[in-house]
Design a protein around this motif. Structure first.
Motif, PDB file in Angstrom:
ATOM      1  N   LEU A 356     -41.013 -76.783  58.408  1.00  0.00           N
ATOM      2  CA  LEU A 356     -42.150 -75.537  58.314  1.00  0.00           C
ATOM      3  C   LEU A 356     -41.313 -74.352  57.750  1.00  0.00           C
ATOM      4  O   LEU A 356     -41.597 -73.836  56.673  1.00  0.00           O
ATOM      5  CB  LEU A 356     -42.841 -75.427  59.385  1.00  0.00           C
ATOM      6  N   GLN A 357     -40.293 -73.989  58.578  1.00  0.00           N
ATOM      7  CA  GLN A 357     -39.384 -72.854  57.987  1.00  0.00           C
ATOM      8  C   GLN A 357     -38.748 -72.833  56.749  1.00  0.00           C
ATOM      9  O   GLN A 357     -38.665 -71.914  55.897  1.00  0.00           O
ATOM     10  CB  GLN A 357     -38.192 -72.496  58.950  1.00  0.00           C
ATOM     11  N   GLN A 358     -38.076 -74.157  56.332  1.00  0.00           N
ATOM     12  CA  GLN A 358     -37.606 -74.304  55.015  1.00  0.00           C
ATOM     13  C   GLN A 358     -38.340 -74.309  54.057  1.00  0.00           C
ATOM     14  O   GLN A 358     -38.128 -73.797  52.994  1.00  0.00           O
ATOM     15  CB  GLN A 358     -36.874 -75.754  55.250  1.00  0.00           C
ATOM     16  N   GLY A 364     -40.937 -68.067  49.658  1.00  0.00           N
ATOM     17  CA  GLY A 364     -40.718 -66.832  49.717  1.00  0.00           C
ATOM     18  C   GLY A 364     -41.313 -65.968  50.828  1.00  0.00           C
ATOM     19  O   GLY A 364     -41.178 -64.711  50.862  1.00  0.00           O
ATOM     20  N   TYR A 365     -41.648 -66.580  52.116  1.00  0.00           N
ATOM     21  CA  TYR A 365     -42.221 -66.038  53.156  1.00  0.00           C
ATOM     22  C   TYR A 365     -41.172 -65.740  54.336  1.00  0.00           C
ATOM     23  O   TYR A 365     -41.688 -65.170  55.065  1.00  0.00           O
ATOM     24  CB  TYR A 365     -43.295 -67.048  53.586  1.00  0.00           C
ATOM     25  N   TYR A 366     -40.212 -66.669  54.267  1.00  0.00           N
ATOM     26  CA  TYR A 366     -39.192 -66.624  55.505  1.00  0.00           C
ATOM     27  C   TYR A 366     -37.826 -66.452  55.151  1.00  0.00           C
ATOM     28  O   TYR A 366     -37.555 -67.238  54.150  1.00  0.00           O
ATOM     29  CB  TYR A 366     -39.505 -67.911  56.076  1.00  0.00           C
ATOM     30  N   ASP A 367     -37.135 -65.526  55.586  1.00  0.00           N
ATOM     31  CA  ASP A 367     -35.749 -65.249  55.344  1.00  0.00           C
ATOM     32  C   ASP A 367     -34.757 -65.687  56.425  1.00  0.00           C
ATOM     33  O   ASP A 367     -33.681 -65.292  56.417  1.00  0.00           O
ATOM     34  CB  ASP A 367     -35.389 -64.050  54.501  1.00  0.00           C
ATOM     35  N   GLY A 368     -35.171 -66.192  57.442  1.00  0.00           N
ATOM     36  CA  GLY A 368     -34.429 -66.622  58.686  1.00  0.00           C
ATOM     37  C   GLY A 368     -33.673 -67.874  58.676  1.00  0.00           C
ATOM     38  O   GLY A 368     -33.825 -68.617  57.467  1.00  0.00           O
ATOM     39  N   LYS A 369     -32.952 -68.138  59.545  1.00  0.00           N
ATOM     40  CA  LYS A 369     -32.372 -69.635  59.795  1.00  0.00           C
ATOM     41  C   LYS A 369     -33.273 -70.491  60.113  1.00  0.00           C
ATOM     42  O   LYS A 369     -34.159 -70.341  61.005  1.00  0.00           O
ATOM     43  CB  LYS A 369     -31.241 -69.442  60.832  1.00  0.00           C
ATOM     44  N   ALA A 384     -48.427 -64.786  56.866  1.00  0.00           N
ATOM     45  CA  ALA A 384     -48.581 -64.392  55.381  1.00  0.00           C
ATOM     46  C   ALA A 384     -49.079 -65.734  54.464  1.00  0.00           C
ATOM     47  O   ALA A 384     -49.708 -65.432  53.656  1.00  0.00           O
ATOM     48  CB  ALA A 384     -47.203 -63.688  54.866  1.00  0.00           C
ATOM     49  N   PHE A 385     -48.419 -66.927  54.746  1.00  0.00           N
ATOM     50  CA  PHE A 385     -48.760 -67.960  54.021  1.00  0.00           C
ATOM     51  C   PHE A 385     -50.242 -68.271  54.190  1.00  0.00           C
ATOM     52  O   PHE A 385     -51.157 -68.405  53.295  1.00  0.00           O
ATOM     53  CB  PHE A 385     -47.837 -69.114  54.304  1.00  0.00           C
TER      54      PHE A 385
END
Length: 408
Positions: A356-358, A364-369, A384-385
């Motif tokens: 999900l995070q990947q 372009g919604y998530y910039d964390g690990k 946001a998504f």
């Protein structure tokens, strides 16, 4: 969870702390440093009265010339998101933490044998605490999380009125740890609030319970896993841990019954129609236990025995002690809950949360690990998504959201 620092948040934090914005503004750093340095100079006498030598004090504060603005931010920041009970457990008790715990049980078996024999605390409880406190030591490798303990505590003592007394006490203890020679100033690191090492002990707790398990002459909870785990075991033992006893039982409750609010014997609970969720009989029917329903009567229910309340001496929160107990049980191979938490969505596995995070990152919604842990950054990205996709913006890490992402 890490929260990215922003200029607006730092400004509001500094204002809330009662400091002039000019103290930490880039335009006047010398003024900010001077105020902090006056506090450091003044605290020297307090430290000396407590037995801290001048040499130790100078060594500890070498290079500590200004308060840490991120510590002030973390002390004042109030998360907008109030985590429901399932969120707390989903981020701590999952297949990855269980898998790593079992690997660590094998890796450290000789030391766990010795620690368990000396202190009488179940190894799986210690492994669960290690996971909860530092992700089996992984957090200690993160320079963005680990900070100079002396700087953190002096920052709190200087700038945070609510925590000033606590911070001064912990700072004196930290200085005495340096003076003892157990660790040097370059390795005296911890969280923003001063919790240290693999098992996250505050300095006064370190003084009370730290153990040199590996016999090298230093009580090193930062670099020695045996020392850290033995220190945790020593805390539990000294606070009344009962060897060979469980922390509690998941139970099934009969409908429409009212139950005692305090502790009664397990035999009494059984006479009231309360049974183990596994269907097995209670052991030690004379032991007293207290009913806990952290997710309401429709969620998992537990009868908590004495060891549960001993776990709360480590962290005085029901959710923490329950999470340690559940994770310990799963590491030991006892299986998952019979009654799951009440979630308004379909749960993801740990690897699916990483996916999900990947996928959020790819769009372009998530910039964390992609670490499988759903914190504020992940929830904001999900929301946001969801808004863009025309879904209800609840921020939940659900299979429903992942299915839509897979179609993009």
């Amino acid at each position: 969870m890490l929260v990215r620092t922003t200029a607006r948040r730092v400004a509001s934090v500094v204002a809330a702390a009662g400091l002039s914005l000019a103290l930490l503004a880039a335009a006047s750093p010398a003024f900010a440093d001077a105020g902090f340095q006056r506090w450091v100079a003044g605290f020297r006498a307090t430290a000396a009265e407590s037995g801290v030598s001048r040499a130790t004090y100078d060594r500890a504060f070498r290079g500590v010339t200004a308060p840490d603005p991120e510590v002030i931010e973390k002390a004042r920041y109030q998360p907008e998101f109030t985590a429901p009970v399932w969120d707390y457990f989903d981020n701590r008790v999952h297949e990855h933490s269980v898998q790593v715990g079992r690997a660590m049980a094998k890796k450290w078996k000789p030391w766990l044998d010795r620690i368990e024999a000396r202190y009488g605390v179940d190894r799986h409880i210690l492994l669960a605490i290690w996971s909860m406190e530092s992700n089996y030591g992984e957090i200690l490798k993160n320079d963005k999380v680990m900070r100079n303990v002396v700087r953190s505590l002096s920052t709190l003592a200087y700038a945070d009125k609510r925590r000033a007394k606590f911070a001064r006490t912990q700072l004196i203890a930290a200085l005495k740890i340096l003076q003892s020679g157990d660790i040097d100033e370059s390795h005296l690191t911890g969280s923003w609030a001063g919790a240290m090492g693999h098992t996250q002990f505050i300095p006064t707790s370190y003084q009370a319970y730290a153990v040199d398990m590996d016999g090298d002459g230093h009580r090193d909870i930062w670099n020695s896993v045996p020392d850290a785990l033995a220190t945790a075991a020593n805390l539990l033992r000294k606070n009344g841990w009962q060897t060979g006893r469980t922390w509690g039982y998941e139970v099934a409750l009969p409908a429409g019954r009212k139950f005692p609010s305090g502790s009664v014997t397990l035999s009494k609970w059984q006479s009231l129609g309360v049974t183990r969720a596994s269907g097995k009989p209670f052991r030690n029917g004379g032991d007293k236990a207290e009913l806990k329903v952290p997710d309401g009567r429709s969620g998992p229910a537990f009868l908590m025995t004495r060891n549960f309340f001993v776990l709360k001496r480590y962290n005085n929160a029901d959710k923490y002690a329950i999470a340690v107990g559940l994770l310990a049980d799963q590491i030991a191979g006892y299986g998952q809950l019979a009654q799951d938490w009440n979630r308004p969505f379909t749960k993801l596995s740990f690897s699916e949360k990483q996916e999900l995070q990947q996928r959020l990152s790819a769009h372009g919604y998530y910039d964390g690990k992609p670490d499988g842990k759903i914190g504020e950054g992940s929830r904001s990205a999900i929301k946001a998504f969801q808004v863009q996709a025309g879904l209800e913006a609840d921020g939940h890490p659900s299979m429903e959201v992942l299915r839509v992402l897979r179609q993009r």
